[in-house]
Design an enzyme around this catalytic site. Structure first.
Site, short mmCIF file in Angstrom:
data_model
loop_
_atom_site.label_atom_id
_atom_site.label_comp_id
_atom_site.label_asym_id
_atom_site.label_seq_id
_atom_site.Cartn_x
_atom_site.Cartn_y
_atom_site.Cartn_z
N ASP A 37 0.88 -1.30 0.03
CA ASP A 37 0.19 -0.12 -0.02
C ASP A 37 0.74 1.39 -0.27
O ASP A 37 2.09 1.29 0.29
CB ASP A 37 -1.04 0.00 1.13
CG ASP A 37 -1.76 -1.15 1.40
OD1 ASP A 37 -2.19 -1.70 0.23
OD2 ASP A 37 -2.28 -1.47 2.43
N1 URA Z 1 -1.14 -6.28 3.85
C1 URA Z 1 -1.78 -4.87 3.63
O1 URA Z 1 -2.66 -4.72 4.29
N2 URA Z 1 -1.09 -4.03 2.91
C2 URA Z 1 0.17 -4.18 2.39
O2 URA Z 1 0.82 -3.13 1.93
C3 URA Z 1 0.75 -5.56 2.61
C4 URA Z 1 -0.04 -6.22 3.00
#
Ligand code: URA
Length: 239
Positions: A103
């Site tokens: 993310d």
């Molecule tokens: N899980 C998430 O919620 N976000 C990420 O960036 C990676 C794994």
């Protein structure tokens, strides 16, 4: 392979541009300028310099990026710059892509490659490549939450409980969790389903690789071959 072909394959521009770099005396081999675009060299194991910067020849490129916050893994980012913008031009020209996604607000270990088959192998659900996440939570972590993550929580897009391969409390508001899948927002959704909220998320390991301590956010380094990620044990479980 001809020197101009090497430069072209490594992302230094169109064929004409690569020839221009060589004819202009910008390319050296073993410290000596080579201004002959047709000069034949063995590509495997070759290092060459372009404008004084040393580059290894790689038939397929595989790099590890320490992803900072504020970058999107998408090639067409909406609100923040793309992680691609953290790579030098030749790697962008080669079309390196992230292996899976982190993310925008997640930091840590992100692999990038132009090897489509490797992306498939690493992200295939059958492969079970472990990924380790360091999580800071808003509420204090309870034993109940740890048990829920260990034994499985229900996410809306999966009828079966999704469980962490390993989970441990690392502080009053901190968890370390190992996942074998890579579902959309998996960590945040699992922690939410367990009754807490992720405040900060960092990926510290992928396969047998851990994020090198000396690699600052935004920096990247080369990796040599899938074994660097999968190790011999995981390599043999291919399928
Ligand atoms: N899980 C998430 O919620 N976000 C990420 O960036 C990676 C794994």
């Amino acid at each position: 392979m001809r020197l101009s072909q090497i430069l072209f394959s490594q992302g230094f521009g169109a064929r004409r541009e690569c020839e221009g770099l060589i004819l202009g005396g910008q390319v050296s081999l073993a410290g000596a300028v080579c201004d002959d675009p047709f000069f034949e060299v063995e590509a495997e194991g070759l290092s060459f310099a372009v404008r004084g910067e040393l580059w290894p020849y790689r038939a397929k490129a595989l790099v590890l990026l320490h992803k900072p916050t504020g970058y999107e893994c998408s090639q067409k980012p909406k609100h923040h710059p793309s992680v691609m913008s953290l790579l030098p031009m030749p790697l962008r020209v080669r079309g390196l892509q992230p292996v899976g996604r982190l993310d925008e607000d997640t930091t840590g270990l992100l692999l990038m490659t132009d090897d489509g088959a490797l992306i498939h192998r690493l992200t295939s659900p059958k492969k079970h490549v472990p990924k380790v996440y360091e999580i800071v939570t808003i509420e204090a972590v309870t034993d109940r939450q740890i048990d829920a993550l260990r034994f499985g929580v229900i996410l809306h897009d999966d009828p079966l409980p999704v469980r962490a391969a390993a989970v441990e409390r690392t502080g009053e508001h901190a968890l370390r969790m190992t996942l074998l899948e890579g579902k959309y927002h998996q960590v945040k959704r699992m922690v939410a389903a367990a009754g807490n909220t992720v405040q900060a998320l960092h990926r510290s390991a992928y396969g047998v690789l851990t994020l090198p301590a000396e690699l600052a956010p935004g920096q990247w380094c080369w990796l040599v071959g899938p074994q660097a990620v999968l190790g011999p044990g995981l390599e043999s479980t291919d399928g």
